[in-house]
Scaffold this motif. Structure first.
Motif, PDB file in Angstrom:
ATOM      1  N   GLU A   1      -4.372   3.951  14.563  1.00  0.00           N
ATOM      2  CA  GLU A   1      -4.144   4.492  13.265  1.00  0.00           C
ATOM      3  C   GLU A   1      -2.264   3.844  12.125  1.00  0.00           C
ATOM      4  N   GLU A   2      -1.609   3.711  14.062  1.00  0.00           N
ATOM      5  CA  GLU A   2      -0.197   3.426  13.281  1.00  0.00           C
ATOM      6  C   GLU A   2       0.311   1.638  12.854  1.00  0.00           C
TER       7      GLU A   2
ATOM      8  N   VAL B   1      -0.880   1.053   9.865  1.00  0.00           N
ATOM      9  CA  VAL B   1       0.395   2.284   9.189  1.00  0.00           C
ATOM     10  C   VAL B   1       1.341   1.016   8.922  1.00  0.00           C
TER      11      VAL B   1
ATOM     12  N   ARG C   1      -4.167   7.413   6.511  1.00  0.00           N
ATOM     13  CA  ARG C   1      -4.245   8.026   7.304  1.00  0.00           C
ATOM     14  C   ARG C   1      -5.032   8.979   7.225  1.00  0.00           C
ATOM     15  N   GLN C   2      -5.264   9.254   6.345  1.00  0.00           N
ATOM     16  CA  GLN C   2      -6.295  10.643   5.688  1.00  0.00           C
ATOM     17  C   GLN C   2      -7.778   9.441   5.880  1.00  0.00           C
TER      18      GLN C   2
ATOM     19  N   VAL D   1      -8.339   7.323   7.436  1.00  0.00           N
ATOM     20  CA  VAL D   1      -8.804   6.389   9.143  1.00  0.00           C
ATOM     21  C   VAL D   1      -9.299   8.744   9.702  1.00  0.00           C
ATOM     22  N   GLN D   2      -8.605   9.388   9.721  1.00  0.00           N
ATOM     23  CA  GLN D   2      -9.470  10.528   9.865  1.00  0.00           C
ATOM     24  C   GLN D   2     -10.937  11.202   9.197  1.00  0.00           C
TER      25      GLN D   2
END
Lengths: 129, 129
Positions: free
Chosen positions: A110-111, A114, B118-119, B121-122
């Motif tokens: 995830e990082e 980002v 991020r959302q 990915v979740q």
DNA sequence: ACCTTTGTTCTACTTCTATTGTAACACATT
DNA sequence: AATGTGTTACAATAGAAGTAGAACAAAGGT
């Protein structure tokens, strides 16, 4: 505004043009109220057909990034482009989703993704590749 | 592995199938070595043509996410899918770029887009929409 | 008023994509 | 030996995409 078209790309010409104009707007090089070249002049300049430019313009008009004033000309949204609605944001997310999924399969964290996004934002704003 | 196909979507069927399989891999539901249904069985199951499934499989094989063993069957990369090469990551970034640019034009901030990623990915990991 | 420029529209053609279908083939697996 | 596998070939349809030329009507400048 420098436009570079890759004729051998799988991305159609009109889309390449539209995307580069979008980046121009994102970069602030194209400001609200600025006028864009006529379809004929732009086409001649870029060595492509009038319809191809026209298609790019209508693509941008559909997104409400520009205004096409019939028999007059094309300008960047004069009142400024409004912030994304929830629906527009949702649509954007749907388009990004499969790419994020692919990143996950390729074991990108995830990082890392980002960071990739942050880097892209900078590149776009700087006009670098 | 539940597959849902929107027949009225502008995204071709084979791509929808491939993308959902990719999410299945990302989610860990499909693990290295797991076998996938035969093109015929899957096609019958999903109510589509054999060739359509075959196309999805080859799409995934090109990305090296699966192995198609001729005359035998299809399995998820048995040795695990290696981490993205710099080139693969670059390619992914190029695909995401125009979407980020569009987000910028729509006045989404860098942070808002990071949150969006991020959302996503979740959601992918949870299998939610 | 006239002329140029503008986006629009119509028509056209070619190419590609997507999907489905049938059939046969060669080889693994059982 | 029989079944199941992906592969290949050929076919056909429908639709979209990309590019192109020509004429049109109206705005804008002279």
């Amino acid at each position: 505004m420098f436009i570079e078209i890759q004729t051998n790309s799988s991305v159609p010409i009109y889309l390449q043009l539209a995307q580069q104009l979008i980046e121009g707007i994102a970069r602030g090089e194209l400001k609200p109220g600025n006028s864009l070249p006529s379809v004929r002049a732009f086409a001649a300049d870029l060595g492509m057909n009038m319809h191809t430019v026209n298609k790019a313009y209508h693509y941008l008009e559909e997104k409400e990034f520009i205004q096409i004033v019939a028999k007059s000309g094309v300008i960047i949204q004069p009142n400024g482009i409004p912030k994304a609605t929830a629906q527009e944001q949702q649509k954007l997310a749907e388009q990004i989703r499969p790419l994020i999924a692919e990143g996950l399969v390729l074991k990108l964290s995830e990082e890392e993704m980002v960071v990739m996004v942050r880097q892209l934002v900078q590149n776009i704003k700087e006009g670098t590749s």
